[in-house]
Design a protein around this motif. Structure first.
Motif, PDB file in Angstrom:
ATOM      1  N   SER A   1      26.048   0.430 -10.240  1.00  0.00           N
ATOM      2  CA  SER A   1      24.620   0.476  -9.928  1.00  0.00           C
ATOM      3  C   SER A   1      24.212   1.613  -8.992  1.00  0.00           C
ATOM      4  O   SER A   1      23.111   1.592  -8.458  1.00  0.00           O
ATOM      5  N   SER A   2      25.080   2.596  -8.798  1.00  0.00           N
ATOM      6  CA  SER A   2      24.697   3.754  -7.987  1.00  0.00           C
ATOM      7  C   SER A   2      25.508   4.965  -8.433  1.00  0.00           C
ATOM      8  O   SER A   2      26.590   4.837  -9.008  1.00  0.00           O
ATOM      9  N   PHE A   3      24.968   6.131  -8.148  1.00  0.00           N
ATOM     10  CA  PHE A   3      25.653   7.356  -8.522  1.00  0.00           C
ATOM     11  C   PHE A   3      26.961   7.510  -7.755  1.00  0.00           C
ATOM     12  O   PHE A   3      27.950   7.997  -8.294  1.00  0.00           O
ATOM     13  N   SER A   4      26.996   7.068  -6.503  1.00  0.00           N
ATOM     14  CA  SER A   4      28.248   7.153  -5.740  1.00  0.00           C
ATOM     15  C   SER A   4      29.336   6.276  -6.373  1.00  0.00           C
ATOM     16  O   SER A   4      30.496   6.689  -6.440  1.00  0.00           O
ATOM     17  N   GLU A   5      28.977   5.089  -6.851  1.00  0.00           N
ATOM     18  CA  GLU A   5      29.944   4.229  -7.549  1.00  0.00           C
ATOM     19  C   GLU A   5      30.416   4.896  -8.833  1.00  0.00           C
ATOM     20  O   GLU A   5      31.604   4.843  -9.178  1.00  0.00           O
ATOM     21  N   TYR A   6      29.500   5.533  -9.545  1.00  0.00           N
ATOM     22  CA  TYR A   6      29.840   6.232 -10.786  1.00  0.00           C
ATOM     23  C   TYR A   6      30.853   7.342 -10.515  1.00  0.00           C
ATOM     24  O   TYR A   6      31.851   7.466 -11.226  1.00  0.00           O
ATOM     25  N   LEU A   7      30.589   8.155  -9.496  1.00  0.00           N
ATOM     26  CA  LEU A   7      31.507   9.249  -9.174  1.00  0.00           C
ATOM     27  C   LEU A   7      32.894   8.722  -8.841  1.00  0.00           C
ATOM     28  O   LEU A   7      33.902   9.286  -9.296  1.00  0.00           O
ATOM     29  N   GLN A   8      32.948   7.658  -8.077  1.00  0.00           N
ATOM     30  CA  GLN A   8      34.241   7.059  -7.732  1.00  0.00           C
ATOM     31  C   GLN A   8      34.932   6.537  -8.987  1.00  0.00           C
ATOM     32  O   GLN A   8      36.124   6.763  -9.181  1.00  0.00           O
ATOM     33  N   TYR A   9      34.199   5.857  -9.841  1.00  0.00           N
ATOM     34  CA  TYR A   9      34.749   5.310 -11.088  1.00  0.00           C
ATOM     35  C   TYR A   9      35.327   6.418 -11.970  1.00  0.00           C
ATOM     36  O   TYR A   9      36.396   6.276 -12.553  1.00  0.00           O
ATOM     37  N   ARG A  10      34.631   7.541 -12.055  1.00  0.00           N
ATOM     38  CA  ARG A  10      35.063   8.654 -12.901  1.00  0.00           C
ATOM     39  C   ARG A  10      36.102   9.544 -12.211  1.00  0.00           C
ATOM     40  O   ARG A  10      36.635  10.464 -12.824  1.00  0.00           O
ATOM     41  N   GLY A  11      36.386   9.279 -10.928  1.00  0.00           N
ATOM     42  CA  GLY A  11      37.356  10.093 -10.197  1.00  0.00           C
ATOM     43  C   GLY A  11      36.819  11.477  -9.870  1.00  0.00           C
ATOM     44  O   GLY A  11      37.583  12.437  -9.773  1.00  0.00           O
ATOM     45  N   LEU A  12      35.516  11.572  -9.674  1.00  0.00           N
ATOM     46  CA  LEU A  12      34.871  12.842  -9.374  1.00  0.00           C
ATOM     47  C   LEU A  12      34.595  12.962  -7.878  1.00  0.00           C
ATOM     48  O   LEU A  12      34.490  11.952  -7.178  1.00  0.00           O
ATOM     49  N   PRO A  13      34.443  14.172  -7.370  1.00  0.00           N
ATOM     50  CA  PRO A  13      34.222  14.366  -5.936  1.00  0.00           C
ATOM     51  C   PRO A  13      32.911  13.739  -5.455  1.00  0.00           C
ATOM     52  O   PRO A  13      31.872  13.896  -6.092  1.00  0.00           O
ATOM     53  N   SER A  14      32.973  13.054  -4.338  1.00  0.00           N
ATOM     54  CA  SER A  14      31.784  12.407  -3.779  1.00  0.00           C
ATOM     55  C   SER A  14      30.742  13.436  -3.345  1.00  0.00           C
ATOM     56  O   SER A  14      29.563  13.099  -3.203  1.00  0.00           O
TER      57      SER A  14
ATOM     58  N   PHE B   1      24.426  13.505 -15.207  1.00  0.00           N
ATOM     59  CA  PHE B   1      23.202  12.703 -15.198  1.00  0.00           C
ATOM     60  C   PHE B   1      23.110  11.880 -16.486  1.00  0.00           C
ATOM     61  O   PHE B   1      22.890  10.666 -16.445  1.00  0.00           O
ATOM     62  N   ASP B   2      23.293  12.541 -17.630  1.00  0.00           N
ATOM     63  CA  ASP B   2      23.205  11.856 -18.917  1.00  0.00           C
ATOM     64  C   ASP B   2      24.263  10.770 -19.048  1.00  0.00           C
ATOM     65  O   ASP B   2      23.973   9.660 -19.507  1.00  0.00           O
ATOM     66  N   ASP B   3      25.509  11.080 -18.655  1.00  0.00           N
ATOM     67  CA  ASP B   3      26.576  10.092 -18.758  1.00  0.00           C
ATOM     68  C   ASP B   3      26.330   8.911 -17.828  1.00  0.00           C
ATOM     69  O   ASP B   3      26.553   7.763 -18.199  1.00  0.00           O
ATOM     70  N   TYR B   4      25.849   9.196 -16.607  1.00  0.00           N
ATOM     71  CA  TYR B   4      25.535   8.119 -15.656  1.00  0.00           C
ATOM     72  C   TYR B   4      24.519   7.161 -16.269  1.00  0.00           C
ATOM     73  O   TYR B   4      24.733   5.948 -16.299  1.00  0.00           O
ATOM     74  N   TRP B   5      23.405   7.698 -16.768  1.00  0.00           N
ATOM     75  CA  TRP B   5      22.357   6.818 -17.286  1.00  0.00           C
ATOM     76  C   TRP B   5      22.724   6.189 -18.627  1.00  0.00           C
ATOM     77  O   TRP B   5      22.287   5.077 -18.927  1.00  0.00           O
ATOM     78  N   ALA B   6      23.556   6.844 -19.421  1.00  0.00           N
ATOM     79  CA  ALA B   6      24.010   6.236 -20.677  1.00  0.00           C
ATOM     80  C   ALA B   6      24.891   5.022 -20.405  1.00  0.00           C
ATOM     81  O   ALA B   6      24.951   4.090 -21.207  1.00  0.00           O
ATOM     82  N   ASN B   7      25.559   5.007 -19.246  1.00  0.00           N
ATOM     83  CA  ASN B   7      26.478   3.920 -18.909  1.00  0.00           C
ATOM     84  C   ASN B   7      25.965   2.984 -17.814  1.00  0.00           C
ATOM     85  O   ASN B   7      26.641   2.022 -17.457  1.00  0.00           O
ATOM     86  N   PHE B   8      24.770   3.261 -17.280  1.00  0.00           N
ATOM     87  CA  PHE B   8      24.207   2.433 -16.211  1.00  0.00           C
ATOM     88  C   PHE B   8      24.051   1.000 -16.704  1.00  0.00           C
ATOM     89  O   PHE B   8      23.500   0.744 -17.762  1.00  0.00           O
ATOM     90  N   GLY B   9      24.568   0.066 -15.934  1.00  0.00           N
ATOM     91  CA  GLY B   9      24.475  -1.345 -16.305  1.00  0.00           C
ATOM     92  C   GLY B   9      25.497  -1.788 -17.331  1.00  0.00           C
ATOM     93  O   GLY B   9      25.514  -2.948 -17.719  1.00  0.00           O
ATOM     94  N   LYS B  10      26.349  -0.879 -17.772  1.00  0.00           N
ATOM     95  CA  LYS B  10      27.377  -1.208 -18.767  1.00  0.00           C
ATOM     96  C   LYS B  10      28.774  -1.196 -18.161  1.00  0.00           C
ATOM     97  O   LYS B  10      29.583  -2.061 -18.462  1.00  0.00           O
ATOM     98  N   ILE B  11      29.068  -0.201 -17.347  1.00  0.00           N
ATOM     99  CA  ILE B  11      30.393  -0.079 -16.734  1.00  0.00           C
ATOM    100  C   ILE B  11      30.515  -1.120 -15.627  1.00  0.00           C
ATOM    101  O   ILE B  11      29.626  -1.272 -14.801  1.00  0.00           O
ATOM    102  N   GLU B  12      31.629  -1.830 -15.625  1.00  0.00           N
ATOM    103  CA  GLU B  12      31.901  -2.795 -14.562  1.00  0.00           C
ATOM    104  C   GLU B  12      32.952  -2.228 -13.623  1.00  0.00           C
ATOM    105  O   GLU B  12      33.913  -1.608 -14.055  1.00  0.00           O
TER     106      GLU B  12
END
Length: 86
Positions: free
Chosen positions: A60-73, A38-49
């Protein structure tokens, strides 16, 4: 109590939940994720392309974040309710 969407369209403010029942029932977007995610998602929201439809866009979504980080959906609790328009 936060959603995975920004609080406004022009800043990276943490957006609030739209349905209190989601939180009361343990059904928020981040219900299956850790506080660290949660903290990492919001610390990087709007910054990671990310690349979407052959264009770069800001994450712009948690599902995109998980995919970007290579984490399980499965860490995305996509069953969280949308705001009722009634």
């Amino acid at each position: 109590m936060a959603s995975d969407k920004g609080g406004s369209g022009n800043t990276a403010n943490i957006g609030s939940i739209h349905n209190i029942q989601d939180i009361l029932n343990g059904n928020g977007v981040f219900a299956k994720a850790s506080e660290e995610l949660f903290d990492d998602y919001w610390a990087n929201f709007g910054k990671i392309e990310i690349l979407s439809a052959n264009k770069r866009k800001k994450l712009s979504s948690f599902s995109e974040y998980l995919q970007y980080r290579g984490l399980p959906s499965e860490l995305n609790n996509c069953r969280a309710s949308k705001r009722s328009t009634k």
